[in-house]
Write an enzyme that holds these catalytic residues in place. Sequence first.
Site, PDB file in Angstrom:
ATOM      1  N   GLU A  81      22.064  30.903  29.446  1.00  9.50           N
ATOM      2  CA  GLU A  81      22.065  30.127  28.205  1.00  9.50           C
ATOM      3  C   GLU A  81      20.870  29.178  28.097  1.00  9.50           C
ATOM      4  OE1 GLU A  81      25.986  28.420  28.193  1.00  9.50           O
ATOM      5  OE2 GLU A  81      26.867  30.196  27.285  1.00  9.50           O
ATOM      6  N   GLU A 112      31.217  39.023  49.105  1.00 15.47           N
ATOM      7  CA  GLU A 112      31.051  37.606  49.455  1.00 15.47           C
ATOM      8  C   GLU A 112      31.018  37.387  50.971  1.00 15.47           C
ATOM      9  OE1 GLU A 112      35.112  35.200  49.622  1.00 15.47           O
ATOM     10  OE2 GLU A 112      34.707  35.915  47.604  1.00 15.47           O
TER      11      GLU A 112
END
Length: 270
Positions: A81, A112
């Site tokens: 953004e 992960e």
Amino acid sequence: MEFTKITEQASVHNDLEKKSISELLHIINEEDHSVPMAIKKALPQIENAIKQVVFQLKKGGRLFYIGAGTSGRLGILDASECPPTYGVSPDLVIGIIAGGDYAIRHAVENAEDNLNQGWLDLQSHQINNNDIVVGIAASGTTPYVINALKMCNTHDIPTVSISCNPNSPLSQSSKFPIEVIVGPEVITGSSRMKAGTAQKLVLNMISTTTMIQLGKVKGNKMVDMKMTNAKLIQRGIQMLVEELQVSEQEAKSLLEKHQNVRKAIIQYKK
């Protein structure tokens, strides 16, 4: 100080399946109220981290977010953004998620837990000590993120962490740890809830405050935003009307000519 995994502690709410929709909504809302107060306690840590982010970016570096699962997705969201909001290059704020782009929409098994991949993913961007890396992990125990920060430290690359447990391994691996202690989740261990909200709010603070410090906001307006749709074009026109005290038609002409609110203001005032 002993490490306690508060994010995994049992919820204080029981028999959730027996509760009405209204009761569940009130429980979730009540818990969510605690998040801003937890962030308030961490403001000094957030401020120290942002000072370093601004310093690195002012000398030509980049801001990296790195995480797994929800934490990785939130980093990518914040990074993505920045270009439309502030008109910066997509290479200035970069989000990296364990498992790569596929993991944005899908769970990637064991991603992960991969100790070495985080550092390899950073290296693929030719990371250097002008840059700064923010490791995001609600638990503060994600190997992918922890080892990436440890490797950054050995290469003199500044490191920030965002976690929701006190004194976590991630915090200990970070030069600028941010700990937002939101307590157990409504659903035990579901850290996409309060912990995720806390991470999102902190990321908003980091990117917004940094961009203001870099001169990407004038007054309270996004004068460098990319006008990619009718709503944003109209917002740009309104900014010019208010800033230059011109008609809407003149503002529209200025915007069409310069394609940027800041440039239109500068050229008009010349």
